[in-house]
Motif scaffolding. Structure first.
Motif, PDB file in Angstrom:
ATOM      1  N   ASN A  93       0.842  -1.197   0.000  1.00  0.00           N
ATOM      2  CA  ASN A  93       0.000   0.000   0.000  1.00  0.00           C
ATOM      3  C   ASN A  93       0.875   1.243   0.000  1.00  0.00           C
ATOM      4  N   PRO A  96      -0.940   6.677   2.148  1.00  0.00           N
ATOM      5  CA  PRO A  96      -0.974   6.734   3.612  1.00  0.00           C
ATOM      6  C   PRO A  96      -2.315   7.114   4.216  1.00  0.00           C
ATOM      7  N   ARG A 101      -5.238   2.564   4.393  1.00  0.00           N
ATOM      8  CA  ARG A 101      -4.663   1.699   5.425  1.00  0.00           C
ATOM      9  C   ARG A 101      -5.682   0.652   5.874  1.00  0.00           C
ATOM     10  N   ARG A 105      -5.322  -3.479   5.353  1.00  0.00           N
ATOM     11  CA  ARG A 105      -5.382  -4.466   6.438  1.00  0.00           C
ATOM     12  C   ARG A 105      -6.535  -5.432   6.226  1.00  0.00           C
ATOM     13  N   PHE A 115       1.912   1.222   4.066  1.00  0.00           N
ATOM     14  CA  PHE A 115       1.047   1.852   5.064  1.00  0.00           C
ATOM     15  C   PHE A 115      -0.096   0.931   5.454  1.00  0.00           C
ATOM     16  N   SER A 116      -0.268   0.745   6.770  1.00  0.00           N
ATOM     17  CA  SER A 116      -1.337  -0.129   7.245  1.00  0.00           C
ATOM     18  C   SER A 116      -1.779   0.325   8.636  1.00  0.00           C
ATOM     19  N   LEU A 117      -2.548  -0.538   9.288  1.00  0.00           N
ATOM     20  CA  LEU A 117      -2.940  -0.383  10.682  1.00  0.00           C
ATOM     21  C   LEU A 117      -2.506  -1.632  11.436  1.00  0.00           C
ATOM     22  N   ARG A 123      -1.994   3.425  13.473  1.00  0.00           N
ATOM     23  CA  ARG A 123      -1.224   3.547  12.233  1.00  0.00           C
ATOM     24  C   ARG A 123       0.066   2.732  12.322  1.00  0.00           C
ATOM     25  N   GLU A 125       3.602   1.539   9.804  1.00  0.00           N
ATOM     26  CA  GLU A 125       4.367   1.518   8.557  1.00  0.00           C
ATOM     27  C   GLU A 125       5.358   0.369   8.621  1.00  0.00           C
TER      28      GLU A 125
END
Length: 517
Positions: A93, A96, A101, A105, A115-117, A123, A125
């Motif tokens: 991903n 941001p 995000r 996920r 970029f994710s959770l 948050r 990275e």
């Protein structure tokens, strides 16, 4: 392995994902591209895409922050379709935004690069490079890296040279574009020059009358016919151009879709443009460009990812201007680069096939080139490479590359970077304060968990350091990077102490390479 590359931003950014996609494909992965449905045409230009997975528009993304009940149902439908049609093992991903995000996920859980959770919804990275990519977006004038290289690193690739190569128009599309240009051009036309008049904001648009002056000179001297390019919302700019121009042109503004625009660009010898998606489309099609960067735009991070392109920015001490701040001088930079400077540069290019060092009145001139490691860089053609901003960008490019790659940070061996006293003295003072605050943090961290008073001191020192860097005209991006990384390590004392030591080494490396002149 099956990978979904997720990029939910503008078409220029989507196109600039191609080098990342290509490297993943060369590793043997099948890579599908998830993008907004109105940019499906752009995704079709990515030759390595194993599949295109369009999302149902910007309204879908907006719903994630509004009616979350309906949005979650739509997410489930989309995720189910991706699972059935592609079945990804990993998501890369490169967007941001919170919505992207969340989607990343939902698609692959913890198996997300970029970029994710995390599992608690915070948050996350996957690397310091991804964190830097987001931090630099709010501090654009302080980033020494082209966004394509930041994409590559955030995607977990970028170890070698980058190469930007979109699918070139061929066959009927190419022939139809050529016939269209020939039918609209005067009989004495020698070749075509593309002109992109618009930009994302009026402050970043070089005046249409200046474009017209360049077009007139190129037609008069070389019988090069200007081809006006842009979207339907830029037709008024075309009218301004035609009013100011004495020479013929081919006006295609609002008359091409993205594949059609690509086919037209394949027929031009040079694109003269503002900083736009069209610039990046041209770079990916291996079309040389002469681009003008105004207001917040600057070539070091959003310049074309192709060697041998010329980037001009106004030779003004306030450029590039910061995001979100009103211009106190009425966007004077729009008039700072004279049409004659652009005309002379274009004529020189057509005379010898390259942009050459020399005088570029009113402008700082930069030529795009790859450095020894394969990252895109800029070299000065106009003698501005020794100015403090350029020197500082070169230094941070060297040291931040080592820092973000988790390499050893050399303090004083190798090249030194000279700065005048007016810049050197306050910068060294700020770096000295930074080193002292980091020493304090390291000492306070071990006691903060056992002593409430020390915890308060630790948090106060933390905030002082963040504030020092965030307010700095040189290290603003470092303040954002520090905040994100330190918060992520806060629960683990050993990891936190490791990051504090790493930032101390970064400060020492920057200080050790500075030289006062």
């Amino acid at each position: 392995m099956k990978i979904v590359l997720l990029n939910l931003t503008r078409f220029g950014d989507l196109l600039q994902s191609q080098p990342s996609l290509a490297e993943l494909a060369r590793q043997g992965h099948a890579v599908a591209v998830a993008c907004l449905d109105n940019f499906t045409g752009a995704a079709a230009l990515l030759p390595e895409a194993a599949a295109i997975l369009p999302l149902p528009g910007a309204r879908f993304l907006a719903g994630l922050d509004g009616d979350w009940h309906g949005a979650l149902a739509a997410v489930d439908d989309y995720v189910g379709r991706v699972a059935r049609e592609f079945g990804p093992d990993v998501v890369v991903n490169l967007t941001p935004a919170l919505s992207a995000r969340l989607l990343a996920r939902r698609l692959c859980g913890d198996a997300v690069r970029g970029f994710s959770l995390d599992a608690h919804g915070f948050r996350h990275e996957s690397s310091a490079w991804a964190t830097f990519l987001e931090a630099s977006s709010a501090n654009r004038g302080l980033s020494p890296f082209n966004v394509v290289d930041l994409f590559r690193k955030a995607a977990g690739v970028g170890a070698g040279p980058g190469r930007f190569a979109l699918k070139r128009p061929a066959g009927e599309d190419f022939d139809a574009a050529g016939a269209r240009l020939a039918a609209a051009a005067p009989a004495d036309a020698a070749f075509f020059v593309g002109m992109q008049l618009g930009a994302s904001a009026a402050a970043r648009q070089w005046p249409a009358a200046s474009f017209a002056a360049v077009g007139d000179a190129l037609y008069e001297r070389l019988r090069a016919v200007p081809v006006l390019l842009g979207g339907p919302g830029e037709k008024e700019l075309a009218q301004h151009y035609r009013t100011a121009s004495r020479a013929p042109c081919v006006d295609l503004i609002g008359q091409t879709d993205l594949p059609g625009l690509a086919a037209i660009l394949a027929h031009v010898r040079l694109l003269v443009t503002n900083d736009t998606g069209t610039l990046h489309l041209a770079a990916g099609l291996d079309v040389p460009s002469l681009s003008i960067f105004l207001a917040t735009a600057q070539p070091f991070d959003t310049g074309p990812y192709r060697e041998g392109c010329l980037c001009l920015e106004p030779d003004m001490p306030c450029h590039p201007c910061p995001f979100g701040a009103p211009c106190p001088i009425g966007h004077a930079c729009r008039e700072a680069v004279p049409a004659q400077t652009v005309t002379d540069a274009a004529l020189g290019f057509f005379a010898c096939g390259a942009f050459v060092p020399g005088a570029y009145p009113g402008a700082r001139a930069w030529l795009s080139r790859f450095d020894a490691s394969g990252f895109m860089d800029m070299t000065s053609l106009s003698g501005h490479g020794s100015e403090p901003r350029a020197v500082w960008l070169r230094l941070t490019r060297l040291v931040l590359r080592q820092f973000l790659d988790e390499e050893d940070l050399a303090v004083d061996d190798g090249e030194c970077f000279p700065l005048p006293a007016a810049v050197y003295d306050p910068l060294r003072e700020m770096l000295g304060q930074s080193a002292e605050l980091l020493r304090l943090l390291a000492g306070q961290a071990g006691l903060a968990g056992r002593n409430a008073a020390m915890k308060d001191r630790f948090l106060g020192t933390w905030e002082r350091l963040r504030g020092l860097w965030t307010a700095s005209p040189h290290l603003g991006v470092l303040g954002r990077l520090w905040m994100e990384e330190a918060q992520r390590q806060a629960a683990d004392l050993e990891s936190l102490l490791g990051r504090i030591a790493r930032y101390a080494a970064l400060v020492a490396a920057l200080s050790g390479r500075l030289e006062r002149i």
